[in-house]
Design an enzyme around this catalytic site. Structure first.
Site, short mmCIF file in Angstrom:
data_model
loop_
_atom_site.label_atom_id
_atom_site.label_comp_id
_atom_site.label_asym_id
_atom_site.label_seq_id
_atom_site.Cartn_x
_atom_site.Cartn_y
_atom_site.Cartn_z
N PHE A 142 12.97 13.93 10.51
CA PHE A 142 11.80 13.08 10.77
C PHE A 142 12.06 12.17 11.97
O PHE A 142 11.23 12.03 12.86
CB PHE A 142 11.47 12.22 9.54
CG PHE A 142 10.87 12.97 8.39
CD1 PHE A 142 10.35 14.24 8.53
CD2 PHE A 142 10.83 12.38 7.13
CE1 PHE A 142 9.79 14.93 7.46
CE2 PHE A 142 10.27 13.05 6.05
CZ PHE A 142 9.75 14.32 6.21
N HIS A 171 -6.89 9.49 5.70
CA HIS A 171 -6.55 9.61 7.11
C HIS A 171 -7.63 10.47 7.77
O HIS A 171 -8.16 11.41 7.16
CB HIS A 171 -5.20 10.31 7.29
CG HIS A 171 -4.04 9.46 6.91
ND1 HIS A 171 -2.80 9.59 7.51
CD2 HIS A 171 -3.90 8.47 6.01
CE1 HIS A 171 -1.96 8.71 6.98
NE2 HIS A 171 -2.61 8.03 6.06
N GLU A 177 1.27 5.62 0.77
CA GLU A 177 0.75 6.82 1.40
C GLU A 177 1.16 8.05 0.61
O GLU A 177 2.32 8.18 0.19
CB GLU A 177 1.27 6.95 2.83
CG GLU A 177 0.78 8.22 3.54
CD GLU A 177 1.35 8.38 4.93
OE1 GLU A 177 0.96 7.57 5.81
OE2 GLU A 177 2.18 9.29 5.14
N ASP A 183 -1.61 15.15 15.25
CA ASP A 183 -0.68 16.02 15.96
C ASP A 183 -1.44 17.08 16.73
O ASP A 183 -2.41 17.67 16.23
CB ASP A 183 0.28 16.70 14.97
CG ASP A 183 1.18 15.69 14.26
OD1 ASP A 183 1.47 14.65 14.87
OD2 ASP A 183 1.56 15.96 13.11
N GLN A 219 5.12 3.13 12.35
CA GLN A 219 5.99 4.24 12.04
C GLN A 219 7.17 3.68 11.24
O GLN A 219 7.52 2.51 11.37
CB GLN A 219 6.49 4.87 13.34
CG GLN A 219 7.48 6.00 13.19
CD GLN A 219 6.86 7.18 12.49
OE1 GLN A 219 6.93 7.26 11.26
NE2 GLN A 219 6.28 8.10 13.24
N HIS A 277 3.82 -1.12 3.73
CA HIS A 277 3.20 0.18 3.50
C HIS A 277 4.32 1.18 3.22
O HIS A 277 5.23 1.35 4.04
CB HIS A 277 2.40 0.61 4.72
CG HIS A 277 1.64 1.89 4.53
ND1 HIS A 277 0.50 1.97 3.76
CD2 HIS A 277 1.84 3.14 5.05
CE1 HIS A 277 0.03 3.21 3.79
NE2 HIS A 277 0.83 3.95 4.55
N SER A 300 0.86 -1.18 0.00
CA SER A 300 0.00 0.00 0.00
C SER A 300 0.90 1.22 0.00
O SER A 300 2.08 1.14 0.34
CB SER A 300 -0.94 -0.01 1.22
OG SER A 300 -0.21 -0.11 2.43
#
Length: 293
Positions: free
Chosen positions: A222, A87, A27, A119, A182, A272, A25
């Site tokens: 990140f 999302h 994102e 967030d 993550q 993912h 998948s």
């Protein structure tokens, strides 16, 4: 063929034998400019023939980004044969708004949602609602397929690894169908986390999130605010490549391919990819894993 070469071929065949029935998948994030929009749709078209299980689109904390997310999801759903998974975050939205969005998505034909806390807005204290509350709300409205987040190296705000694991179990018990991790580069951390999930009775797939490295300095940023350990070997791989983007891409693809192969050998069958709206590395990695048009 010499004995040594026969051994090499046997080892190669043994490694490739693990690369069967791999699912992927992708994102994406909503574009902010016309140029970014062209890049996004070019990437979607490039990756579409790989028949991903779904493609997700991130969701920002302000209404402008949210509107762009809805538009991207609607266009994917209307103009392609891809499964679009928006999302959705519980932060900075009322229960009424969330229920309205859930019903709007359902009416549009969206059946898969990535449910997140989101967030925290700057200056906001400890939240009073969490991702588990969103999972419950979505399941009350419709029988969505729901993906949630997981943290092999512990969520930065969690009081402990055990508390973080308990929180994931709550989300699964509330109806989540899958956990997407993550990004990480410490494979052992992922494998230990997967074992701990199984021991805790978390019986959904723990899908590894893969972030192919293109900009190493950006990766370090990140990693800094997501509690992701960057191992020394990765520093060594990218040392001296700050001004060599072409080689960085090659190294980044190789790192992700080798990680995915090790994970496949450990029984992982779903990945993912955090594409950052760029298709090249994700496409190359999928090709190496046997995911092809």
């Amino acid at each position: 063929m010499g004995f040594h070469h026969a051994q090499q071929l046997e080892a190669l065949n043994e490694r490739l034998s693990h690369l069967k029935d791999i699912q992927v998948s992708f994102e994406f994030f909503p574009p902010a400019t016309e140029e970014m929009e062209q890049t996004l749709w070019g990437s979607i078209e490039r990756l579409r023939p790989l028949r991903p299980r779904f493609v997700s689109v991130t969701y920002g904390a302000n209404s402008g980004v949210r509107d762009r997310t809805h538009k991207v999801i609607e266009k994917i759903h209307r103009q392609t044969d891809l499964v679009a998974a928006p999302h959705l975050t519980v932060v900075d939205a009322s229960e009424e708004e969330l229920r309205g969005l859930a019903n709007q998505y359902w009416q549009q034909g969206v059946r898969h949602i990535v449910a997140l806390r989101g967030d925290l807005p700057e200056g906001q204290g400890r939240p009073d609602r969490f991702a588990v509350d969103l999972v419950k709300l979505l399941k009350e409205e419709h029988d969505f397929e729901i993906s949630v987040a997981a943290y092999p190296e512990v969520h930065p705000e969690a009081s402990s690894a055990q508390a973080d694991l308990i929180n994931l179990k709550r989300k699964v018990d509330a109806g989540a169908n899958r956990a997407i991790t993550q990004f990480f580069y410490d494979i052992e951390a992922y494998l230990r986390f997967r074992d701990r999930c199984a021991a805790a009775g978390i019986d959904v797939e723990i899908v590894p999130g893969i972030l192919p490295v293109t900009n190493y300095r950006q990766l370090l940023k990140f990693a800094g605010f997501t509690n992701v350990h960057v191992p020394n070997w990765l520093h060594h791989m990218f040392d001296g490549l700050d001004d060599d983007p072409a080689t960085r891409k090659l190294v980044g693809a190789n790192v992700a391919i080798e990680m995915a192969k090790v994970l496949a050998k450990e029984g992982v069958r779903e990945f993912h990819f955090y594409t950052l709206n760029r298709a090249e590395l994700s496409y190359a990695i999928c090709h190496a894993l046997g995911v092809r048009p």
